[in-house]
Design a protein around this motif. Structure first.
Motif, mmCIF file in Angstrom:
data_model
loop_
_atom_site.group_PDB
_atom_site.id
_atom_site.type_symbol
_atom_site.label_atom_id
_atom_site.label_comp_id
_atom_site.label_asym_id
_atom_site.label_seq_id
_atom_site.Cartn_x
_atom_site.Cartn_y
_atom_site.Cartn_z
ATOM 1 N N GLY A 19 47.864 -10.024 19.838
ATOM 2 C CA GLY A 19 47.010 -9.865 18.889
ATOM 3 C C GLY A 19 45.963 -8.780 19.262
ATOM 4 N N SER A 23 47.108 -5.325 17.263
ATOM 5 C CA SER A 23 47.528 -5.667 16.123
ATOM 6 C C SER A 23 46.884 -4.963 15.061
ATOM 7 N N GLU A 70 43.924 -15.250 6.457
ATOM 8 C CA GLU A 70 44.992 -16.018 6.840
ATOM 9 C C GLU A 70 46.286 -15.276 6.954
ATOM 10 N N CYS A 72 48.972 -12.880 9.625
ATOM 11 C CA CYS A 72 49.044 -12.014 11.096
ATOM 12 C C CYS A 72 49.507 -10.881 10.877
ATOM 13 N N GLU A 73 49.808 -10.096 12.049
ATOM 14 C CA GLU A 73 50.318 -8.859 11.957
ATOM 15 C C GLU A 73 51.737 -8.473 11.250
ATOM 16 N N GLU A 74 52.511 -9.655 11.446
ATOM 17 C CA GLU A 74 53.828 -9.598 10.803
ATOM 18 C C GLU A 74 53.718 -9.870 9.283
ATOM 19 N N PRO A 229 53.255 -15.168 14.601
ATOM 20 C CA PRO A 229 52.073 -14.904 15.202
ATOM 21 C C PRO A 229 51.050 -15.913 14.893
ATOM 22 N N ARG A 230 50.801 -16.546 13.515
ATOM 23 C CA ARG A 230 49.872 -17.432 13.231
ATOM 24 C C ARG A 230 49.646 -18.625 14.096
ATOM 25 N N HIS A 233 47.082 -19.032 16.916
ATOM 26 C CA HIS A 233 45.774 -19.378 16.585
ATOM 27 C C HIS A 233 45.685 -20.882 17.216
ATOM 28 N N ASP A 261 42.331 -13.189 19.803
ATOM 29 C CA ASP A 261 42.204 -13.368 18.615
ATOM 30 C C ASP A 261 41.308 -12.330 17.902
ATOM 31 N N GLN A 263 40.443 -12.180 14.681
ATOM 32 C CA GLN A 263 39.390 -12.851 14.102
ATOM 33 C C GLN A 263 37.958 -13.240 14.505
ATOM 34 N N ASN A 657 58.797 -6.655 17.409
ATOM 35 C CA ASN A 657 57.739 -7.201 16.732
ATOM 36 C C ASN A 657 57.303 -6.050 15.485
#
Length: 762
Positions: A19, A23, A70, A72-74, A229-230, A233, A261, A263, A657
């Protein structure tokens, strides 16, 4: 086209967290490289939201109470990849032969952009040429109708919607076969087989809210930072309230170590990190059965001592008595297990296993999260069964915060099975289908992925229709498969971008471009919605709104319907064209076939967080022959399926990744410190020294499968890495060439890509 150069590889340790600003920088790099329009930023805001679209990447669940962003990077990379403004038009194929394109890298093929027109392979010029949709469907029908149905394979990618999947499976059965391999065959079929045998359901037993109730999480063989990755959280929230996270994984993966994180403004401003794993055990590849046996041995022996001393038991005997079968045999095997053999196989000190066992014994609710590090072994099904064994010892199935949590890959790979994409008759309500559609359904088991590969190689498979995916690149035995593919009478590839499978044509070959899930799908009744199922058995609507990449694209349901109309006789009970007009009609048909799962399907489409299809094991109702959850005594301590020998290594194929399955987004595996190349061999420093190698040396790997066949992968850079002795890591799919098609999981036939026997060659 924007290229990423790979002629100057850089390999140096990455010191940051998962993250965080890494990211952010990754997204800042890929969005302009894909030349996305402002529309893509609007779509990112809609990603994984109740009235938005479901991520085209992984199947991690979508929360009812979502974050502002909502994704992630991927997931953002996957969205940019699909919404790129780059295009691969017929002009491109006028300039390049397929022979020439085989020299391109996977990244460069897909990076050229979205396909725009239906294409036919022209053998005289070795090029694809544009054709009309009508010509393509006519030729496909003319090629398929004369063939024995047993010789035709209908493969589907795990990105395909529930609607298209239902139609596809029905089309295959009406055609006369169940040759329906899919992505699950390559990854979590060991879960489907193992969990169904143990607890009566083929899927995980936890939901997103269980993260709020667990007090320990045991992780096995899953790289959350790159593959889901989500979930970080949820793990971060667990750690904030003191949940113990015990990880067993051969490599130290950054997402399982620490996370910032993106966010959280305070964390980003202060560079604050959350430690994820409270214990991290680098088990040998294939050593998880031994590690779990060691934990179980502590638990059983502590329980024996407690009962003898009149103290409270360690195990949940009330649960075991009421709900399980086979405990006596399993506990006897645990007591008899030799500590020396356990420690040798798992490669861990006894005190580390004891520390893990103490956390497990103390916890009131334990989730067991695992991935392909367990399923992709010869004994992959036994790996899954050992996870269940551990959970059953203390009643950790069927209560809040506890249960098995397999992490699926593709966004709808689990859902496809729910609506009939399977080669197994027992998983499909064939009698209902027969009554619903007025035909006699095939009962003979169809071909799975491994069996399809055998059939392509030996010539018994004559035609291959692929609804998405990059089958030829994803499967084992790359060289033999590429050599055999051109002998197919027909190859049909439904896709959004060019990939390596498309460069190996059959005698008749069509490349059919389709809409992506994020794009608006307008049919006669108006804009359409599709649905997917996540890893926790929750079903979500997905509404695409982006402008399609080309006016010539068709939706997956429209393509399936058109092929069905060309290869099947008219059936008054199946109106393919009406289904395409309004996808709600497909959902009505799904509800008729599966009324318990899809009751009020169309009414519940936009339920926040999805609607749950239910799971009997969570109610402690066991749909096994014994009507109990069943312990299994493993056949041995190693999951590899082969013996160790001097000079023989256990190769784990890995994803970076900067990729999702066979899709390569770039050449920067940030967490492992690799940039500009994928030709890397990760090795333990002591193994490098013992083999007389040096860092940066270029070597080859050779298969050590003892089957007399030569398989070799050249040009790998020796790279010291934190990996157990005797184990190697290298990238998938580039190293699939080393894996025999017969090196697969017993029972489930999943390719055993996480422990491939190899030797190092100069």
């Amino acid at each position: 086209m924007t290229e990423q150069k790979s002629d100057e590889p850089q390999i140096e340790p990455f010191k940051g967290p998962a993250g965080g600003w890494g990211s952010v920088r990754s997204l800042a790099e890929i969005l302009p490289r894909e030349r996305v329009s402002p529309e893509a930023f609007r779509e990112l805001v809609r990603q994984n939201k109740p009235d938005g679209f479901q991520c085209v990447s992984c199947a991690w669940p979508k929360p009812a109470n979502h974050h502002p962003a909502e994704f992630c990077e991927e997931g953002a990379k996957a969205t940019a990849w699909e919404l790129t403004t780059l295009r691969t038009t017929p002009d491109f194929f006028r300039e390049h032969t397929l022979t020439e394109l085989r020299g391109w890298r996977d990244y460069d093929l897909e990076q050229h952009g979205r396909l725009t027109h239906p294409l036919r392979y022209d053998a005289a010029t070795d090029k694809y040429v544009a054709v009309s949709w009508d010509e393509a469907f006519g030729a496909i029908g003319d090629s398929l109708r004369p063939l024995d149905p047993k010789s035709v394979v209908f493969y589907s990618s795990g990105r395909t919607s529930l609607e298209a999947s239902y139609m596809y499976g029905l089309m295959a059965r009406l055609f006369g076969n169940q040759n329906l391999p899919d992505s699950s065959n390559m990854c979590h079929e060991s879960t489907s087989v193992g969990l169904k045998a143990a607890i009566g359901v083929p899927v995980g037993t936890t939901r997103l809210e269980d993260f709020e109730h667990c007090d320990a999480i045991f992780f096995f063989g899953q790289n959350v930072g790159s593959n889901a990755p989500r979930m970080l959280h949820d793990l971060r929230s667990c750690r904030k309230r003191g949940v113990e996270i015990v990880t067993f994984n051969p490599l130290r993966e950054r997402g399982l170590e620490r996370f910032t994180d993106p966010q959280n403004p305070l964390e980003m401003a202060t560079l604050k990190e959350t430690a994820i794993s409270t214990q991290y055990h680098q088990v040998r590849a294939g050593g998880d059965i031994a590690a779990m046996m060691g934990i179980a041995k502590f638990l059983v022996e502590w329980d024996d001592a407690a009962l003898s001393a009149g103290e409270p038991p360690v195990l949940d005997h009330a649960f075991i008595e009421a709900h399980t079968k086979g405990f006596a045999d399993f506990s006897a095997a645990v007591r008899a297990a030799d500590w020396g053999a356990i420690l040798l196989e798992c490669g861990l000190p006894k005190d580390e296993l004891e520390a893990s066992a103490r956390i497990y014994a103390k916890a009131k609710a334990v989730m067991a999260i695992y991935g392909m590090g367990l399923t992709q072994h010869v004994k992959g099904v036994e790996n899954v069964r050992m996870v269940v064994n551990l959970l059953l010892l203390r009643g950790n199935i069927g209560k809040p915060g506890a249960g098995a949590t397999p992490v699926r890959g593709h966004s709808n790979v689990q859902g496809q099975r729910t609506v009939g994409i399977t080669e197994k008759t027992e998983l499909v309500p064939v009698e209902k289908l027969e009554a619903q559609y007025g035909f006699t359904a095939p009962r003979k088991k169809g071909l799975d992925t491994v069996e399809s590969c055998r059939g392509v190689i030996d010539g018994s498979v004559k035609a291959f229709v692929a609804l998405g995916g990059n089958f030829l690149r994803a499967v084992p035995e790359t060289a033999a498969m590429e050599e055999a593919w051109p002998r197919l009478d027909l190859s049909v590839q439904i896709a959004t971008k060019l990939n390596r499978n498309h460069l190996f044509p059959g005698k008749v070959t069509y490349l059919l471009p389709c809409l992506g899930r994020i794009e608006e799908d307008v049919q006669a009744s108006g804009p359409q919605v599709v649905t997917v199922e996540d890893s926790t058995s929750c079903i979500h609507a997905s509404r695409g709104k982006a402008t399609p990449a080309s006016e010539h694209l068709l939706s997956e349901p429209a393509i399936v319907a058109a092929i069905a109309n060309r290869i099947l006789p008219p059936n008054p009970k199946v109106d393919w064209d009406a289904w395409v007009t309004d996808y709600a009609r497909i959902r009505d048909a799904i509800e008729t076939t599966y009324p318990e799962v899809f009751v009020d399907f169309n009414k519940r489409l936009f339920t926040p967080g999805g609607f749950w299809k239910g799971n009997k094991a969570t109610e402690r109702i066991w749909l096994t022959p014994s009507k109990k959850a069943e312990f299994l005594v493993p056949s041995g301590l190693s999951a590899t399926g082969f013996d160790d020998a001097k000079g023989r290594f256990r190769l784990m194929t890995l994803r970076s990744n900067d990729q999702f399955n066979t899709t390569i987004y770039g050449y920067h595996d940030r967490f492992r410190g690799v940039k500009g190349t994928r030709d890397v061999l990760f090795m333990n420093a002591d193994d490098i020294a013992e083999a007389g190698l040096v860092e940066g040396q270029i070597v080859a790997l050779e298969s050590d499968a003892d089957d007399g066949k030569v398989r070799r992968r050249d040009g790998l850079i020796v790279t010291p890495y934190s990996v157990p002795r005797g184990c190697l890591g290298a990238y998938y799919p580039e190293c699939n060439v080393l894996m025999p098609v017969e090196h697969h999981a017993e029972q489930s036939h999943v390719p055993a890509a996480k422990s491939v026997p190899v030797r190092i060659a100069a």
